[in-house]
Design a protein around this motif. Structure first.
Motif, PDB file in Angstrom:
ATOM      1  N   TYR A 232       0.833  -1.202   0.000  1.00 50.77           N
ATOM      2  CA  TYR A 232       0.000   0.000   0.000  1.00 50.77           C
ATOM      3  C   TYR A 232       0.870   1.256   0.000  1.00 50.77           C
ATOM      4  CZ  TYR A 232      -4.268  -2.636   0.788  1.00 50.77           C
ATOM      5  OH  TYR A 232      -5.335  -3.473   0.638  1.00 50.77           O
ATOM      6  N   CYS A 233       0.553   2.165  -0.896  1.00 52.31           N
ATOM      7  CA  CYS A 233       1.261   3.446  -0.989  1.00 52.31           C
ATOM      8  C   CYS A 233       0.271   4.591  -0.804  1.00 52.31           C
ATOM      9  CB  CYS A 233       1.945   3.591  -2.343  1.00 52.31           C
ATOM     10  SG  CYS A 233       3.238   2.364  -2.659  1.00 52.31           S
ATOM     11  N   LEU A 234       0.801   5.748  -0.432  1.00 48.47           N
ATOM     12  CA  LEU A 234      -0.056   6.906  -0.184  1.00 48.47           C
ATOM     13  C   LEU A 234      -0.507   7.558  -1.482  1.00 48.47           C
ATOM     14  CD1 LEU A 234      -1.325   8.920   1.773  1.00 48.47           C
ATOM     15  CD2 LEU A 234       0.878  10.100   1.894  1.00 48.47           C
ATOM     16  N   SER A 235       0.375   7.642  -2.460  1.00 49.44           N
ATOM     17  CA  SER A 235       0.046   8.374  -3.689  1.00 49.44           C
ATOM     18  C   SER A 235       0.042   7.462  -4.911  1.00 49.44           C
ATOM     19  CB  SER A 235       1.054   9.503  -3.919  1.00 49.44           C
ATOM     20  OG  SER A 235       2.317   8.971  -4.288  1.00 49.44           O
ATOM     21  N   ARG A 236      -0.638   7.927  -5.961  1.00 47.51           N
ATOM     22  CA  ARG A 236      -0.669   7.179  -7.218  1.00 47.51           C
ATOM     23  C   ARG A 236       0.735   7.066  -7.806  1.00 47.51           C
ATOM     24  NH1 ARG A 236      -5.956  10.073 -10.076  1.00 47.51           N
ATOM     25  NH2 ARG A 236      -7.451   9.582  -8.397  1.00 47.51           N
ATOM     26  N   LYS A 237       1.479   8.168  -7.709  1.00 49.12           N
ATOM     27  CA  LYS A 237       2.843   8.178  -8.246  1.00 49.12           C
ATOM     28  C   LYS A 237       3.700   7.123  -7.556  1.00 49.12           C
ATOM     29  CE  LYS A 237       6.819  11.235  -8.992  1.00 49.12           C
ATOM     30  NZ  LYS A 237       7.400  12.572  -8.708  1.00 49.12           N
ATOM     31  N   ASN A 238       3.549   6.993  -6.232  1.00 53.68           N
ATOM     32  CA  ASN A 238       4.302   5.987  -5.482  1.00 53.68           C
ATOM     33  C   ASN A 238       4.023   4.582  -5.996  1.00 53.68           C
ATOM     34  OD1 ASN A 238       4.331   7.492  -2.158  1.00 53.68           O
ATOM     35  ND2 ASN A 238       5.925   7.405  -3.708  1.00 53.68           N
ATOM     36  N   THR A 239       2.734   4.287  -6.243  1.00 51.34           N
ATOM     37  CA  THR A 239       2.386   2.933  -6.681  1.00 51.34           C
ATOM     38  C   THR A 239       3.080   2.599  -7.996  1.00 51.34           C
ATOM     39  OG1 THR A 239       0.393   3.545  -7.949  1.00 51.34           O
ATOM     40  CG2 THR A 239       0.111   3.137  -5.596  1.00 51.34           C
ATOM     41  N   GLU A 240       3.096   3.566  -8.903  1.00 52.38           N
ATOM     42  CA  GLU A 240       3.705   3.329 -10.219  1.00 52.38           C
ATOM     43  C   GLU A 240       5.217   3.151 -10.092  1.00 52.38           C
ATOM     44  OE1 GLU A 240       2.440   6.503 -12.735  1.00 52.38           O
ATOM     45  OE2 GLU A 240       0.308   6.112 -12.428  1.00 52.38           O
ATOM     46  N   GLU A 241       5.849   3.982  -9.275  1.00 53.79           N
ATOM     47  CA  GLU A 241       7.303   3.911  -9.114  1.00 53.79           C
ATOM     48  C   GLU A 241       7.727   2.613  -8.443  1.00 53.79           C
ATOM     49  OE1 GLU A 241       8.216   8.733  -8.721  1.00 53.79           O
ATOM     50  OE2 GLU A 241       8.076   7.478  -6.925  1.00 53.79           O
ATOM     51  N   VAL A 242       7.002   2.211  -7.389  1.00 53.75           N
ATOM     52  CA  VAL A 242       7.360   0.987  -6.665  1.00 53.75           C
ATOM     53  C   VAL A 242       7.144  -0.237  -7.549  1.00 53.75           C
ATOM     54  CG1 VAL A 242       6.803  -0.491  -4.693  1.00 53.75           C
ATOM     55  CG2 VAL A 242       6.941   1.986  -4.391  1.00 53.75           C
ATOM     56  N   ALA A 243       6.008  -0.287  -8.265  1.00 58.86           N
ATOM     57  CA  ALA A 243       5.731  -1.425  -9.144  1.00 58.86           C
ATOM     58  C   ALA A 243       6.796  -1.540 -10.238  1.00 58.86           C
ATOM     59  CB  ALA A 243       4.339  -1.301  -9.757  1.00 58.86           C
ATOM     60  N   GLU A 244       7.169  -0.409 -10.825  1.00 59.82           N
ATOM     61  CA  GLU A 244       8.195  -0.406 -11.870  1.00 59.82           C
ATOM     62  C   GLU A 244       9.540  -0.863 -11.305  1.00 59.82           C
ATOM     63  OE1 GLU A 244      10.191   0.029 -15.462  1.00 59.82           O
ATOM     64  OE2 GLU A 244       8.041  -0.074 -15.025  1.00 59.82           O
ATOM     65  N   GLY A 245       9.860  -0.372 -10.095  1.00 62.31           N
ATOM     66  CA  GLY A 245      11.113  -0.776  -9.454  1.00 62.31           C
ATOM     67  C   GLY A 245      11.167  -2.267  -9.190  1.00 62.31           C
ATOM     68  N   LEU A 246      10.038  -2.855  -8.771  1.00 62.71           N
ATOM     69  CA  LEU A 246       9.995  -4.293  -8.502  1.00 62.71           C
ATOM     70  C   LEU A 246      10.100  -5.101  -9.795  1.00 62.71           C
ATOM     71  CD1 LEU A 246       7.252  -4.474  -5.708  1.00 62.71           C
ATOM     72  CD2 LEU A 246       9.726  -4.709  -5.436  1.00 62.71           C
ATOM     73  N   ARG A 247       9.452  -4.626 -10.844  1.00 58.52           N
ATOM     74  CA  ARG A 247       9.536  -5.340 -12.127  1.00 58.52           C
ATOM     75  C   ARG A 247      10.980  -5.381 -12.634  1.00 58.52           C
ATOM     76  NH1 ARG A 247       4.575  -2.712 -13.117  1.00 58.52           N
ATOM     77  NH2 ARG A 247       5.570  -1.076 -14.352  1.00 58.52           N
ATOM     78  N   LYS A 248      11.700  -4.284 -12.445  1.00 65.01           N
ATOM     79  CA  LYS A 248      13.106  -4.243 -12.864  1.00 65.01           C
ATOM     80  C   LYS A 248      13.952  -5.241 -12.077  1.00 65.01           C
ATOM     81  CE  LYS A 248      13.222   0.558 -14.512  1.00 65.01           C
ATOM     82  NZ  LYS A 248      13.719   1.926 -14.255  1.00 65.01           N
ATOM     83  N   LEU A 249      13.461  -5.581 -10.882  1.00 60.62           N
ATOM     84  CA  LEU A 249      14.170  -6.552 -10.044  1.00 60.62           C
ATOM     85  C   LEU A 249      13.678  -7.978 -10.290  1.00 60.62           C
ATOM     86  CD1 LEU A 249      14.177  -4.453  -6.743  1.00 60.62           C
ATOM     87  CD2 LEU A 249      16.187  -5.032  -8.136  1.00 60.62           C
ATOM     88  N   GLY A 250      12.799  -8.142 -11.288  1.00 58.52           N
ATOM     89  CA  GLY A 250      12.345  -9.479 -11.665  1.00 58.52           C
ATOM     90  C   GLY A 250      11.129  -9.983 -10.931  1.00 58.52           C
ATOM     91  N   ILE A 251      10.409  -9.087 -10.262  1.00 59.42           N
ATOM     92  CA  ILE A 251       9.209  -9.490  -9.516  1.00 59.42           C
ATOM     93  C   ILE A 251       7.970  -9.131 -10.328  1.00 59.42           C
ATOM     94  CG2 ILE A 251       7.833  -9.042  -7.432  1.00 59.42           C
ATOM     95  CD1 ILE A 251      10.572  -8.509  -6.015  1.00 59.42           C
ATOM     96  N   ALA A 252       7.045 -10.064 -10.457  1.00 61.14           N
ATOM     97  CA  ALA A 252       5.807  -9.832 -11.209  1.00 61.14           C
ATOM     98  C   ALA A 252       4.899  -8.921 -10.389  1.00 61.14           C
ATOM     99  CB  ALA A 252       5.108 -11.150 -11.506  1.00 61.14           C
ATOM    100  N   ALA A 253       4.959  -7.626 -10.670  1.00 62.53           N
ATOM    101  CA  ALA A 253       4.205  -6.633  -9.895  1.00 62.53           C
ATOM    102  C   ALA A 253       3.471  -5.679 -10.830  1.00 62.53           C
ATOM    103  CB  ALA A 253       5.150  -5.844  -8.986  1.00 62.53           C
ATOM    104  N   MET A 254       2.284  -5.249 -10.421  1.00 65.54           N
ATOM    105  CA  MET A 254       1.499  -4.265 -11.170  1.00 65.54           C
ATOM    106  C   MET A 254       0.975  -3.223 -10.192  1.00 65.54           C
ATOM    107  SD  MET A 254       1.545  -5.168 -14.380  1.00 65.54           S
ATOM    108  CE  MET A 254       0.164  -4.304 -15.134  1.00 65.54           C
TER     109      MET A 254
END
Length: 713
Positions: A232-254
């Protein structure tokens, strides 16, 4: 059917959880009630079981479309006729469901409050034979609740329309003020209140300083490679940044937030529910509407605004009762951001004050140095008897000291001020502060004025907060945050109860110590790692995809875990697995039994311990089905023919296709049974008298076959 028969047949459970039976009895006695149970505690059973016992249809008011869909899918999978009506249906689909309601084909109808309150729709509901009204997520009724929905405030019309029909309101999160308001708003002020324990012992609680969040999250998820989780993130921007960061690390995240178009949101949510992505990174717009039981972790990237929201959000982990993890990141910047959001909101001043006070309690949870579970439970007015041992504070305990005298000073000051002071003013009284507020209320004349001069303001604030968190003091948000005494308070004042508190530390010292004691991950239970569990999970996903269902609707992780432990290999054993009812067995039972048998065949070697209890019978059955005679089976298996016969009789009793008549000529059967009848033999009697009477003409194997055939007739 009785409530117990419904529970077993449709849900696959042998016994009710605490309070469920009493709640159902109250409903069946046509009484209104309010039910508070933690997420995953079994609230739905409380209205779904009576829905099947009572004659007519149960009306369920539910706030979110996705929540309705999940619950209706699960009910239908259990063989219960249920449907929902909301904006996703076409006019024809809605008319079909309404016809089913009128003809009595449905037992539960889920409707949103918005739909219920549209012109003339309540008139349609009045034409139905309503047996029960259930208000799910009822905290939405109250302005004091954390998820207030204005349309919920009009639900009192249901009690006006159906005054004699029992109403049950259900929620996972409501403090005393909210509970009282729910009953008032729904028009059932005298409803019986059932409060289950808010304790979720399967959830591990941990807080981490808000530094290197993405790195810590990556490490956290890497230790749970097959587990589903929500961040859970506070802002919409946070959700997008965290999901993108996890995908770059090989985790299936949206990511998921309200700014995404409805179609994409639905696709992301469906992919998560169907276990096609591991992690969903979301704002609080996500989660309330899902019924996914196998979420194994919840991470709060940002501090929630209140304890109710936090409790409900972490409650989305481990709904099936299996061990799950929660991790909260916390920094002072989070507090500043939250306060700024409240200040800029359009809430009236009194509501802003309430929200700020609730934020302060959330801050206290994050900063606490006593058992975190105690803090959560005390917020909901429940006392924990012992420290939980399953939070980061318990696993890295700080040093405590005997603080009964300090506690008595604070409690005495509250009592002498007639329980009308908030924390700041209480500290002024204890420290003997000579300011306008103190003199205006004549608090300088109290005997407790100045009795706590030896402590600094920050120390008193810390100790009073600890007392509040441990349930020794209550707080009344609707009385300008006045501190109140309770039963525990008076026990302390009378010297009947000792108080231990954590020694005050400056914030920077405390933060440094917390960073050193980073959360230690505990290993999963052995059954989760078990190869059979993984095999069953793969089969579940395959079946779910075939039927276009979420995997947990086929069977929950808890059911698979029980299955992996019990390893059932026949119908009787499978129906003994928790969560396997008659409908589920009919749909899926044989496929899971075959998977367990395949697993047993693959992992059983001659001379070694079998991985499945009772698999010896299956080995005999396999050879019997190949057409081998009893003597041949015995030789292959290096067992006696009598043992093989006992296997075949047991297999016959458990419903396998064994023709015992093929094993014994009719004339032998007739002679054995005639002798048994002459001896007046009963089931379970010893065979030796029969063997002796027949002068050893037939061995014990034949005697057993004959008696088994006789008993089966």
């Amino acid at each position: 059917m009785t409530k117990e028969q419904v529970l077993k047949k449709y849900f696959g459970y042998d016994t009710f959880r605490p309070l469920q039976s009493d709640i159902i009895d109250t409903i069946l006695n046509r009484q209104d009630c309010l039910v508070l149970m933690p997420t995953g505690g079994g609230k739905s059973i409380c209205f779904q079981v009576p829905a099947m016992v009572l004659e007519g249809i149960t009306l369920v008011i539910s706030p979110l479309i996705a929540l309705m869909k999940d619950q209706v899918q699960a009910l239908q999978a259990n063989g219960i006729p249920a449907a929902f009506i909301n904006s996703t249906l076409s006019a024809n689909e809605q008319r079909t469901i309404e016809t089913q309601c009128r003809t009595g084909e449905l037992k539960l109808l889920y409707v949103s409050p918005e739909k219920l309150l549209t012109p003339n729709y309540l008139d349609f509901i009045k034409t139905l034979k309503i047996s029960l009204i259930a208000i799910d997520e009822s905290h939405c009724v109250s302005t004091w609740g954390h998820d207030f929905r204005p349309e919920y405030t009009q639900l009192y019309v249901l009690k006006e329309a159906f005054p004699d029909i029992p109403m049950v309101a259900l929620t996972a999160t409501a403090d005393r003020v909210t509970r009282k308001d729910i009953l008032k708003q729904l028009g059932v002020p005298d409803a019986k209140v059932f409060i289950s324990s808010f304790d979720r012992p399967n959830l591990k609680l941990a807080v981490s300083p808000g530094r290197n969040r993405l790195k810590i999250i990556h490490q956290f998820i890497a230790q749970r490679p097959k587990d589903s989780g929500i961040i859970y993130c506070l802002s919409r921007k946070n959700t997008e940044e965290v999901a993108e960061g996890l995908r770059k690390l090989g985790i299936a995240a949206m990511h998921y937030h309200a700014g995404i178009d409805a179609k994409t949101r639905s696709e992301v949510q469906d992919a998560f529910i169907k276990d096609e992505i591991q992690v969903i990174v979301a704002t609080i717009a996500f989660g309330m509407g899902i019924d996914k039981s196998n979420v194994r972790f919840v991470v709060h990237y940002s501090l929630p605004s209140n304890v109710e929201s936090f409790y409900q959000e972490i409650g989305r982990a481990g709904r099936d009762g299996l061990p799950s993890d929660t991790l909260l990141f916390y920094s002072f910047a989070d507090i500043v951001t939250r306060k700024d959001m409240i200040d800029k909101s359009e809430l009236p001043p009194e509501m802003k004050e309430v929200q700020l006070a609730k934020l302060d309690r959330m801050k206290q949870y994050a900063e606490t140095e006593i058992c975190r579970r105690r803090v959560l439970l005390s917020y909901f007015n429940e006392e924990a008897q012992n420290d939980c041992g399953n939070c980061d504070v318990c696993q890295n305990p700080p040093v405590k000291f005997e603080a009964t005298i300090f506690a008595q000073k604070a409690l005495s000051a509250i009592a002498r001020a007639d329980e009308k002071v908030a924390m700041g003013l209480l500290i002024d009284i204890l420290r003997g502060a000579q300011n306008r507020n103190v003199f205006e209320h004549n608090y300088h004349t109290l005997k407790t004025f100045g009795v706590g001069k030896e402590l600094r303001y920050e120390e008193w604030a810390d100790y009073i907060t600890q007392m509040l968190n441990s349930g020794i003091i209550d707080i009344a948000y609707d009385e300008r945050h006045s501190l109140k005494l309770n039963t525990l308070s008076w026990q302390v004042l009378k010297g009947e109860r000792k108080v231990e508190l954590v020694k005050f530390e400056p914030y920077e010292v405390k933060k440094a110590r917390q960073e050193e004691a980073a959360p230690k991950e505990k290993s999963k239970k052995e059954v989760i790692k078990d190869a059979l569990f993984d095999k069953l999970r793969i089969l579940r996903k395959k079946i779910a995809d075939e039927l276009n269902l979420p995997p947990f609707v086929v069977f929950s992780d808890a059911t698979l875990s029980d299955m992996a432990q019990k390893k059932p290999i026949n119908k009787i054993q499978m129906l003994a697995v928790s969560g396997v009812g008659e409908q589920k067995f009919k749909q899926f039972g044989e496929r899971f039994i075959n998977e367990i048998l395949d697993f047993a065949r693959e992992n059983t070697e001659p001379g070694k311990t079998r991985v499945v209890k009772g698999f010896t019978y299956v080995e005999t059955l396999d050879l019997y089905n190949k057409g081998l005679a009893i003597e041949e089976i015995a030789q292959r298996r290096n067992l006696s023919p009598v043992t093989i016969i006992s296997h075949l009789i047991k297999l016959k009793e458990e419903g396998n296709d064994i023709n015992l008549k093929d094993l014994l000529p009719s004339y032998e059967y007739n002679q054995i049974i005639a002798t048994a009848m002459r001896l007046n033999m009963q089931k379970g009697d010893a065979l030796k008298p029969l063997f002796d009477e027949l002068e050893g003409l037939y061995d014990y194997g034949k005697l057993r076959i004959a008696l088994a055939m006789w008993e089966g007739n």
